[in-house]
Design an enzyme around this catalytic site. Structure first.
Site, mmCIF file in Angstrom:
data_model
loop_
_atom_site.group_PDB
_atom_site.id
_atom_site.type_symbol
_atom_site.label_atom_id
_atom_site.label_comp_id
_atom_site.label_asym_id
_atom_site.label_seq_id
_atom_site.Cartn_x
_atom_site.Cartn_y
_atom_site.Cartn_z
ATOM 1 N N ASP A 33 22.254 98.255 6.659
ATOM 2 C CA ASP A 33 23.542 98.437 7.324
ATOM 3 C C ASP A 33 24.404 97.200 7.072
ATOM 4 O O ASP A 33 23.933 96.060 7.157
ATOM 5 C CB ASP A 33 23.356 98.666 8.824
ATOM 6 N N ILE A 34 25.671 97.436 6.768
ATOM 7 C CA ILE A 34 26.578 96.344 6.425
ATOM 8 C C ILE A 34 26.894 95.475 7.644
ATOM 9 O O ILE A 34 27.313 94.324 7.504
ATOM 10 C CB ILE A 34 27.881 96.938 5.813
ATOM 11 N N ASN A 90 23.554 109.328 15.319
ATOM 12 C CA ASN A 90 24.754 109.622 16.088
ATOM 13 C C ASN A 90 25.361 110.941 15.630
ATOM 14 O O ASN A 90 25.416 111.224 14.431
ATOM 15 C CB ASN A 90 25.779 108.491 15.913
ATOM 16 N N GLU A 98 30.762 107.087 13.149
ATOM 17 C CA GLU A 98 31.874 106.658 12.305
ATOM 18 C C GLU A 98 31.909 107.417 10.988
ATOM 19 O O GLU A 98 32.983 107.676 10.449
ATOM 20 C CB GLU A 98 31.746 105.161 11.987
ATOM 21 N N HIS A 103 23.149 110.510 9.223
ATOM 22 C CA HIS A 103 22.323 109.402 8.742
ATOM 23 C C HIS A 103 21.550 108.849 9.924
ATOM 24 O O HIS A 103 22.015 108.900 11.067
ATOM 25 C CB HIS A 103 23.188 108.309 8.107
ATOM 26 N N MET A 104 20.397 108.321 9.638
ATOM 27 C CA MET A 104 19.503 107.804 10.667
ATOM 28 C C MET A 104 19.520 106.276 10.608
ATOM 29 O O MET A 104 19.348 105.696 9.538
ATOM 30 C CB MET A 104 18.102 108.345 10.386
ATOM 31 N N HIS A 105 19.765 105.640 11.743
ATOM 32 C CA HIS A 105 19.655 104.182 11.841
ATOM 33 C C HIS A 105 18.207 103.839 12.151
ATOM 34 O O HIS A 105 17.600 104.452 13.052
ATOM 35 C CB HIS A 105 20.517 103.638 12.978
HETATM 36 P P1 AMP Z 1 27.590 105.670 12.631
HETATM 37 O O1 AMP Z 1 28.413 105.034 13.710
HETATM 38 O O2 AMP Z 1 26.319 106.264 13.148
HETATM 39 O O3 AMP Z 1 28.420 106.649 11.816
HETATM 40 O O4 AMP Z 1 27.108 104.507 11.697
HETATM 41 C C1 AMP Z 1 27.790 104.094 10.571
HETATM 42 C C2 AMP Z 1 27.140 102.819 10.112
HETATM 43 O O5 AMP Z 1 27.432 102.617 8.750
HETATM 44 C C3 AMP Z 1 27.616 101.570 10.861
HETATM 45 O O6 AMP Z 1 26.487 100.930 11.472
HETATM 46 C C4 AMP Z 1 28.237 100.707 9.764
HETATM 47 O O7 AMP Z 1 27.978 99.336 9.953
HETATM 48 C C5 AMP Z 1 27.563 101.249 8.512
HETATM 49 N N1 AMP Z 1 28.298 101.102 7.261
HETATM 50 C C6 AMP Z 1 29.595 101.405 7.043
HETATM 51 N N2 AMP Z 1 29.913 101.171 5.741
HETATM 52 C C7 AMP Z 1 28.783 100.724 5.142
HETATM 53 C C8 AMP Z 1 28.450 100.302 3.827
HETATM 54 N N3 AMP Z 1 29.364 100.296 2.846
HETATM 55 N N4 AMP Z 1 27.181 99.903 3.575
HETATM 56 C C9 AMP Z 1 26.250 99.894 4.564
HETATM 57 N N5 AMP Z 1 26.494 100.285 5.819
HETATM 58 C C10 AMP Z 1 27.744 100.683 6.118
#
Ligand code: AMP
Ligand code: ZN
Length: 116
Positions: A33-34, A90, A98, A103-105
């Site tokens: 995660d970025i 989420n 977002e 996707h799974m964290h």
């Molecule tokens: P969500 O809120 O579940 O949609 O999570 C989106 C996640 O994607 C967030 O934790 C961001 O930090 C992550 N994210 C967004 N852009 C990138 C990227 N280019 N590379 C890696 N993670 C990202």
């Protein structure tokens, strides 16, 4: 964001070398995660765009199940399988989602505390 052309995870799925995935197979890939919320914070992402979990049907169930198998594999590689980790997926506005590509964290490497 509902089209594959606008989706950052679809772009990553098409161009895996550009994003240096920590894991990749024919169904999913994983990246750091970025904006990490824990010492280990990976995203496990299906290659296929699914606009919402509302569209997950029998055809997508194998991919969704595979995400859990890959999560445990990554947890082992990252050294958190035994100490423990949290998986978060989420869905929808109230979750703070977002990126509209399921996707799974995977979070670990510290005491994560209670959900809240
Ligand atoms: P969500 O809120 O579940 O949609 O999570 C989106 C996640 O994607 C967030 O934790 C961001 O930090 C992550 N994210 C967004 N852009 C990138 C990227 N280019 N590379 C890696 N993670 C990202
Ligand atoms: Zn997508």
């Amino acid at each position: 964001m509902t089209t594959t052309t606008e989706c950052i995870f679809c772009t990553m799925a098409r161009d895996p070398m550009h994003v240096a995935p920590v894991y990749r197979d024919d169904r999913v890939f994983a990246v750091k995660d970025i904006n990490p919320k824990a010492p280990v914070h990976m995203l496990i992402i299906p290659n296929m765009h699914i606009a919402s979990l509302a569209y997950v049907g029998p055809g997508q169930v194998p991919i969704m199940g595979h995400m859990f198998v890959v999560a445990e594999e990554i947890a082992r590689r990252e050294g958190v399988a035994l100490s423990g980790y949290r998986l978060v997926l989420n869905q929808g506005e109230d979750s703070g989602q977002e990126i509209l590509h399921p996707h799974m964290h995977l979070l670990g490497g510290k005491q994560l505390g209670a959900m809240g």
